[in-house]
Each structure stands twice: as C-alpha cells, then as structure tokens.
Motif scaffolding. Structure first.
Motif, PDB file in Angstrom:
ATOM      1  N   GLN A   1     -48.439  17.579  39.358  1.00  0.00           N
ATOM      2  CA  GLN A   1     -47.542  16.431  39.313  1.00  0.00           C
ATOM      3  C   GLN A   1     -46.225  16.798  38.669  1.00  0.00           C
ATOM      4  O   GLN A   1     -46.095  17.810  37.989  1.00  0.00           O
ATOM      5  CB  GLN A   1     -48.204  15.309  38.525  1.00  0.00           C
TER       6      GLN A   1
ATOM      7  N   LYS B   1     -51.760  17.092  46.915  1.00  0.00           N
ATOM      8  CA  LYS B   1     -52.914  16.254  46.538  1.00  0.00           C
ATOM      9  C   LYS B   1     -54.224  16.985  46.836  1.00  0.00           C
ATOM     10  O   LYS B   1     -55.164  16.948  46.041  1.00  0.00           O
ATOM     11  CB  LYS B   1     -52.876  14.920  47.290  1.00  0.00           C
TER      12      LYS B   1
ATOM     13  N   LYS C   1     -53.759  19.261  37.651  1.00  0.00           N
ATOM     14  CA  LYS C   1     -52.777  18.228  38.003  1.00  0.00           C
ATOM     15  C   LYS C   1     -51.531  18.870  38.599  1.00  0.00           C
ATOM     16  O   LYS C   1     -50.897  19.706  37.946  1.00  0.00           O
ATOM     17  CB  LYS C   1     -52.368  17.471  36.739  1.00  0.00           C
TER      18      LYS C   1
ATOM     19  N   TYR D   1     -51.542  14.522  58.209  1.00  0.00           N
ATOM     20  CA  TYR D   1     -50.827  14.587  56.931  1.00  0.00           C
ATOM     21  C   TYR D   1     -49.324  14.354  57.065  1.00  0.00           C
ATOM     22  O   TYR D   1     -48.613  14.311  56.062  1.00  0.00           O
ATOM     23  CB  TYR D   1     -51.067  15.945  56.253  1.00  0.00           C
TER      24      TYR D   1
ATOM     25  N   TYR E   1     -45.621  11.819  39.245  1.00  0.00           N
ATOM     26  CA  TYR E   1     -46.154  11.616  40.605  1.00  0.00           C
ATOM     27  C   TYR E   1     -46.379  12.969  41.276  1.00  0.00           C
ATOM     28  O   TYR E   1     -45.862  14.012  40.829  1.00  0.00           O
ATOM     29  CB  TYR E   1     -45.214  10.758  41.454  1.00  0.00           C
ATOM     30  N   VAL E   2     -47.153  12.928  42.370  1.00  0.00           N
ATOM     31  CA  VAL E   2     -47.298  14.103  43.231  1.00  0.00           C
ATOM     32  C   VAL E   2     -46.147  14.038  44.232  1.00  0.00           C
ATOM     33  O   VAL E   2     -46.030  13.064  44.982  1.00  0.00           O
ATOM     34  CB  VAL E   2     -48.652  14.067  43.990  1.00  0.00           C
TER      35      VAL E   2
ATOM     36  N   CYS F   1     -43.620  14.561  47.476  1.00  0.00           N
ATOM     37  CA  CYS F   1     -43.770  14.741  48.919  1.00  0.00           C
ATOM     38  C   CYS F   1     -43.036  16.023  49.318  1.00  0.00           C
ATOM     39  O   CYS F   1     -42.165  16.493  48.593  1.00  0.00           O
ATOM     40  CB  CYS F   1     -43.180  13.556  49.674  1.00  0.00           C
TER      41      CYS F   1
ATOM     42  N   THR G   1     -45.655  14.645  53.726  1.00  0.00           N
ATOM     43  CA  THR G   1     -46.055  13.689  52.672  1.00  0.00           C
ATOM     44  C   THR G   1     -46.551  14.437  51.426  1.00  0.00           C
ATOM     45  O   THR G   1     -46.111  15.555  51.171  1.00  0.00           O
ATOM     46  CB  THR G   1     -47.122  12.673  53.169  1.00  0.00           C
ATOM     47  N   ASP G   2     -47.499  13.824  50.673  1.00  0.00           N
ATOM     48  CA  ASP G   2     -48.003  14.506  49.474  1.00  0.00           C
ATOM     49  C   ASP G   2     -49.367  15.147  49.757  1.00  0.00           C
ATOM     50  O   ASP G   2     -50.115  15.475  48.851  1.00  0.00           O
ATOM     51  CB  ASP G   2     -48.102  13.516  48.300  1.00  0.00           C
ATOM     52  N   PHE G   3     -49.668  15.313  51.065  1.00  0.00           N
ATOM     53  CA  PHE G   3     -50.993  15.769  51.472  1.00  0.00           C
ATOM     54  C   PHE G   3     -51.398  17.092  50.813  1.00  0.00           C
ATOM     55  O   PHE G   3     -52.475  17.216  50.238  1.00  0.00           O
ATOM     56  CB  PHE G   3     -51.059  15.904  53.007  1.00  0.00           C
TER      57      PHE G   3
ATOM     58  N   GLN H   1     -54.716  19.603  44.317  1.00  0.00           N
ATOM     59  CA  GLN H   1     -55.017  18.961  43.033  1.00  0.00           C
ATOM     60  C   GLN H   1     -56.506  18.619  42.972  1.00  0.00           C
ATOM     61  O   GLN H   1     -57.200  18.909  42.010  1.00  0.00           O
ATOM     62  CB  GLN H   1     -54.163  17.701  42.911  1.00  0.00           C
ATOM     63  N   GLU H   2     -56.973  18.078  44.075  1.00  0.00           N
ATOM     64  CA  GLU H   2     -58.373  17.656  44.129  1.00  0.00           C
ATOM     65  C   GLU H   2     -59.322  18.861  44.082  1.00  0.00           C
ATOM     66  O   GLU H   2     -60.274  18.888  43.322  1.00  0.00           O
ATOM     67  CB  GLU H   2     -58.578  16.911  45.454  1.00  0.00           C
TER      68      GLU H   2
END
Ligand code: ATP
Length: 519
Positions: A357, A346, A355, A316, A367-368, A370, A341-343, A349-350
């Motif tokens: 964001q 995200k 969301k 990540y 955006y998501v 970082c 990063t946006d790991f 979120q999943e």
C-alpha cells in the motif's frame, strides 16, 4: 528521383538474414523454431530502439525509475498473477495434416479473409467512385451490405469471446465447424477437440524436487509489481510514479510464424505507472497519446499506426487498447496500453501476506494503487522498423543509368551505423591514410564504419542497404584543401564540407535528442 516499389515481407526477412541483422538460433543444427539471434547490425539497431525507449521513459520523466528484475521468480508469483491457472491459449489440431493452430486465430483469420476483406474492397470501390467527396465513416455507418457484414463479424467475435471466457471449449470447436473453416494445409475440416495449453516454460531449481519448479517469466511486469514496495521505500517517489524495465520474456507459443513477430524467447519494454484509484482513466489517456507520439517521432507514417480498443476486457482491466502497426502481413499488435486497476498489487498482497500500500499524504490515507501499463515487444518494434524502412527505389550508376537500389530508410537516431568513411581509391595511400585519420577521430562520437573495398558506388549501395545515413568520401581534393563530400542516404545529395565539421554535422543529425525533443 526514384520511383518506389512495393516490397514484400519475404524481402524484409531475406534482407535481415543476408545483411547480418538476424540469424535463426542454432542454425548449423537446422535452426530452433521461433528463436532468433541478433547479428552485428541487428544488435546495434536493437540497442538503439531500447535506448530510445529507456531515455523516453526514465531519463525524460522525473517520476519514472528503472529496474532490472531477475528472470526467475518465486513460483508463487505466477500463482498470484493468474499465469499458472490461466495463461493459456486454446489449441486445436487438424487430424489430417497434424498441424496445430490457435483456435481463436483460426477464427480471426476467417473473419479477416472471408468478411473483412470484402468490406475493405467495397470501401476501396466506393472511394474510387465518389472521389474527393467520399466520406468513409459515413459509408461504413450507412451502407447496408457493409452493416450486414459487420454484424456477422460482431456475432462471431461475441460467440467466440463468450465461449473462451466461460471456458466452453466445445463451443469454440463448434464455431470452427459452423464457419466451415478448413485446415490451410490439408484442406480438411477434421478437427480435434479444442484444449487449453499453458504458455509458460518451466524448469527445476537446485533441489530438483517438484517443489523446486521454476518458471521462465512470461512477462517482465510481475518483477515490477513485486518490487513496488522496494522501489517506493528506496527511491523517494510519490504517486503518481512509474517503474520501467527492459528484459527477456518466454512464451511457449503454439504457432510461432512470421519471423520475429512471435517468438518463444523475446524482449519486452514495460512500464507500470502507479496512480491513485479513480485517476487511472486520466493516466490511461495520457499514456495512450504519449506512446503514439513516441512511434510517430520516428517518422513512421500515421497511416501505418492505429489504436485498437479491446472489445472484451480481461477480468482485471477497466480499459485496454493495442497500438497496431501495418506490418507487410496486415495491421497487428505492436504495443499494449492497459489500465489494470489494483488487481496485481492486491493479488500479491493476498498471496505474500505483505501490505502493498501507499500512504497518500494529501488524502491522509493508505490504499493499493491502480496501475496503467505500457508494454511493447522490442523484437516486434525491430520488425516494424525494418518493414517500414525497407524500400526499393532507383539510383543512377556511375554512367548515369538508373538502377534498382535497396535502401533502409531508418530514422538516423536508430540506424546501426551512423557514418561510413570511404577513401575514393584504395590504392592511393595518401587517401587511405587521411580516411583512417578521420575515422579514428570521429569514432569516439558515433558508430562508424571504414570501407575501402570496391568502387565507391558499390560502397554507397552497401551503406544504403544497412541504413547508414551518412557517407564521407575522401578524394584528391581532400589532400589539397581538407574538405570531403558528405552524402545523405535518402536524397543521395552530396555536399562538400570541411574535415573539421564532420563530427559536429553528423552528431547533430543523428542525435537521439532530436527524437526526445518531439515527445
Ligand atoms: P499477442 O496477442 O500478439 O500474443 P499479447 O497481447 O499476448 O500479444 P502482451 O502480453 O500484451 O501481448 O505483451 C506485450 C507486447 O509484447 C506485445 O504487444 C508484443 O509487442 C510483445 N509480445 C508478446 N508476445 C510476443 C512474442 N511471442 N514474440 C514477440 N513479441 C511478443
């Protein structure tokens, strides 16, 4: 003054125990391994370290806010973060000694003791031979023997990291065998298979069914990620902004030696900085420099701190480094700075279906973000400060004869006790009364200690061992002209100052603002 002697790790550990900085947990029952309690002086020093970190983050930066998330979190958090599946260390047992080791640590220790030490020796020899003209970087880049050794190190690390990353534990074991690594206890090479061991502690929630499995958080960071939206919606922050947190973390470390360096229950000071994707490198560089400045402001010699870039990155991360400190047992990780990063957002979120964001008004898009994180262990920082401060020098006794002196040269802003108040003679009621008066006046401003037991020289030594930067002594002259002596810990210099000046002088010198202004 004072010639200094080398001190060992054992000296530092004994000092911590002897003076009430740190005790082993449940000591009267034989002690719980890798868990420690902080005693009366330890808690003061630890709180000061935390305060310095907190102020440097939250008070000094308009765009960083604080958080105190709970230790227990929904177990799905740890699934999303990857900790359930992958927060593990490879362990291996020696069948003869029954001792357990981290397989990667065994290999790294081999590199350190069998190869790196030889490189260091060659460098030291060459430095001696060539004197001032010696160029270490050039020597390392051109000397044939060193290049061969470095190549060997790279090959071993490459093979180990490839095997670990691909889950090929058979090859990790084969590497231990190929390198002919023996168990430090039994001396044998009789190793079990290497297997993965998850480091998270778990317990049951109220319902005590398997669905109620709860984990003790192994890092504070996830509490920050899952509160990203809450903080965003309630704090009026705009990206870039950070969330800082200090709190307990728990890891079932396989091998927990080296005192408070590696504990099963410890405290982390973490800050996650949320940035626009594409800007993470810029902020990574910023935080890298900022964190090194934070360490240097405490007066730690630059020779004792260094960056260590990660050769292989977690899946990540797009950049990562450690700030290493030279502990008495070598350079080791003190703090991590990671561009994640946006790991994390995200993944949450999943798994949560929410969301996570940010709507960026400048770009007119969502955006998501970082994340760049700085993560330091409070206990490891404590150990670094104790190892750095503990020194043995010499000081004259009452007859002027030089005697060994143990002194903790802690930065005054983090020292547990700032000022000791000492009446010269205990039996002289006028002196003790005056000393009490002074103590009761200045105790509102900083941590003080009143001490009238033993000869004043002994009391100075006691305070030196605790790292107290100033001692105030009340003597006959105090009664006559309302002046006292103020003695400084490191130089042992004494000055005569008026009683009315004590509070101001000590306050100024021990003020944490002196540290913050250097950042
Ligand atoms: P290590 O490689 O030493 O196990 P790590 O890379 O797993 O550490 P991180 O997960 O990045 O460490 O944690 C951030 C910081 O927390 C570390 O730099 C360290 O100061 C501290 N820390 C981690 N594990 C422990 C522990 N078991 N005991 C004390 N402090 C710890």
């Amino acid at each position: 003054m004072a010639k200094e002697q080398n001190t060992s790790f054992q000296d530092v550990v004994s000092h911590c125990k002897k003076l009430g900085f740190i005790y082993q947990s449940s000591e009267i029952y034989g002690g719980l391994s890798a868990v420690y309690d902080y005693g009366p002086y330890g808690i003061l020093l630890k709180n000061n370290i935390k305060q310095y970190w907190w102020k440097s983050m939250v008070q000094m930066n308009e765009n960083i806010v604080g958080l105190d998330a709970a230790i227990f979190m929904d177990p799905k958090v740890w699934k999303a973060s990857g900790h359930v599946d992958a927060f593990s260390d490879p362990l291996v047992d020696n069948k003869d000694s029954n001792k357990r080791y981290r397989a990667d640590t065994l290999i790294e220790d081999y590199i350190e003791s069998k190869i790196q030490k030889k490189i260091d020796k060659d460098v030291a020899k060459a430095a001696k031979k060539f004197g001032e003209a010696f160029d270490k970087a050039e020597f390392l880049a051109t000397n044939g023997r060193i290049l061969d050794r470095q190549k060997k190190i790279d090959e071993i690390l490459n093979r180990m990291n490839t095997a670990l990353n691909s889950g090929d534990l058979t090859d990790v074991r084969q590497l231990i065998i190929d390198l002919d690594i023996a168990c430090p206890v039994s001396g044998s090479r009789n190793w079990t298979e290497v297997r993965q061991f998850n480091l998270m502690f778990s317990t049951q929630g109220g319902g005590a069914t398997s669905d109620d499995k709860l984990y003790l958080r192994p890092e504070t960071a996830q509490g920050i990620f899952v509160n990203f939206l809450n903080v965003l919606n309630t704090s009026r922050q705009k990206i870039p902004f950070g969330i800082a947190q200090i709190g307990k973390a728990f890891r079932n470390e396989i091998v927990a030696r080296q005192f408070i360096f590696r504990m099963r229950e410890f405290e982390q000071m973490e800050m996650q900085f949320f940035v626009r994707p594409g800007q993470q490198q810029e902020f990574y560089q910023k935080w890298k420099e900022a964190r090194m400045k934070w360490h240097l402001a405490l007066g730690t010699s630059p020779d004792k701190l260094r960056f260590h870039d990660h050769e292989t990155l977690a899946h990540y991360a797009d950049a990562a480094l450690d700030i290493e400190f030279q502990f008495p047992f070598g350079f080791k990780e003190l703090e991590g700075v990671h561009s994640r990063t946006d790991f994390d957002l995200k993944a949450h979120q999943e798994h949560s279906g929410k969301k996570l964001q940010y709507f960026d008004p400048e770009l007119d898009e969502s955006y998501v973000p970082c994340v760049v994180e700085t993560s330091i262990g409070c206990d490891r920082m404590f150990l670094a400060m104790m190892s750095n401060a503990y020194q043995i020098d010499e000081a004259p006794d009452s007859k002027g004869v030089l005697k060994e002196r143990v002194v903790l040269r802690l930065h005054p802003a983090i020292a547990p006790i700032k000022c000791a108040v000492l009446p010269l003679v205990k039996k002289d009621e006028a002196l003790t009364k005056k000393a009490r008066e002074i103590f009761d006046t200045i105790k509102y401003s900083f941590e003080c200690q009143y001490d009238e037991k033993d000869a004043v020289g002994r009391r100075y030594r006691r305070q030196d061992e605790l790292g107290t930067p100033y001692c105030i002594t009340i003597d006959e002259q105090t009664i006559e002209d309302n002046t006292v002596t103020i003695r400084e810990r490191d130089s042992m210099k004494q000055e005569r100052i008026s009683v009315s000046e004590i509070e101001k002088i000590v306050s100024e010198r021990v003020d944490m603002r002196n540290l913050l202004k250097q950042l």
